[in-house]
Design an enzyme around this catalytic site. Structure first.
Site: not given
Length: 256
Positions: A162, A197
């Site tokens: 990543y 979130s």
């Protein structure tokens, strides 16, 4: 809703947001619609894209939902054609779709894992941008913002696939900026730290998420709205002389 919601700063402008139906992409789509943009909600989840587009339209926005797998170049070609047919122009592109990938030591990684992360975080961004820029160059105006990551700068342990994919984003942002600036097209990227979130946070083990927050001097994760604000700024005329920048939204975590 941002404080700029009523000023119509993007009125008449069309912006594509990849991965625009959920998490950070949803926040960006919502923010741009509130600022008056025609928002193309491009997402592999066609049902979600339609739902988001309908919701934004109900609040007065002009939208176009597009079901698209950004790793499929033909699907991207169809998306670009649909946007031109509907709105006649493309003023902005937000390369938001991305994936975290495995959290493990590099000697345990596989070629398949590398291909999967690079396919979405790097190759798909190339493909989408390559298709959109001719339309911008023709009009001598446009702005492209790609979501990078602070991981692309500091290379977190056990996240080499990543991190390196996001380092690539930062690198090609600077190259593309130099290539496209003479044609009236601005290219920048944003490097957030952990965003609360979001789907990407959901991919992380709890210990990794907590460790990521512990590295942020402000002591918390970013909100999606805080990142969306910077994306909107970079797309706007307020950033008319900002080219080839990598804007940190990291609460002080980024070291350079």
């Amino acid at each position: 809703m941002t404080t700029h919601a009523a000023n119509g700063m993007f009125s008449g402008r069309t912006v594509i947001v990849t991965g625009g139906a959920a998490s950070l992409g949803l926040a960006i789509s919502t923010d741009l619609a509130a600022r008056g943009a025609n928002v193309v909600v491009a997402d592999r989840d066609g049902v979600a894209a339609k739902r988001v587009a309908e919701s934004l339209a109900a609040n007065g926005g002009r939208t176009l939902p597009v079901e698209v797998d950004v790793t499929d170049s033909r699907a991207l070609e169809r998306m670009t054609a649909a946007v031109i047919e509907r709105f006649g122009q493309i003023d902005g592109l937000v390369n938001n779709a991305g994936i975290l990938g495995p959290i493990k030591p590099m000697w345990e990684t596989t070629d398949a894992e590398i291909d999967r992360v690079y396919g979405l975080n790097v190759k798909a961004v190339y493909a989408a941008t390559r298709l959109v820029v001719p339309h911008m160059m023709k009009r001598k105006r446009g702005a492209i913002v790609t979501i990078a990551s602070v991981a692309g700068k500091d290379g977190p342990k056990d996240l080499s696939i990543y991190a390196s994919s996001k380092a690539a984003v930062i690198g090609f942002t600077k190259s593309w900026a130099k290539e496209l600036a003479p044609h009236g097209v601005r290219v920048n990227c944003v490097s957030p730290s952990l965003i609360q979130s979001t789907g990407m946070q959901g991919e992380m083990p709890d210990w990794f998420s907590k460790d990521s927050v512990s590295r942020i001097p402000m002591g918390r994760a970013a909100t999606a709205a805080e990142v969306a604000n910077i994306v909107a700024f970079l797309l706007s005329d307020e950033a008319s002389f900002v080219v080839g920048a990598c804007y940190d939204v990291s609460g002080g975590r980024a070291s350079y």
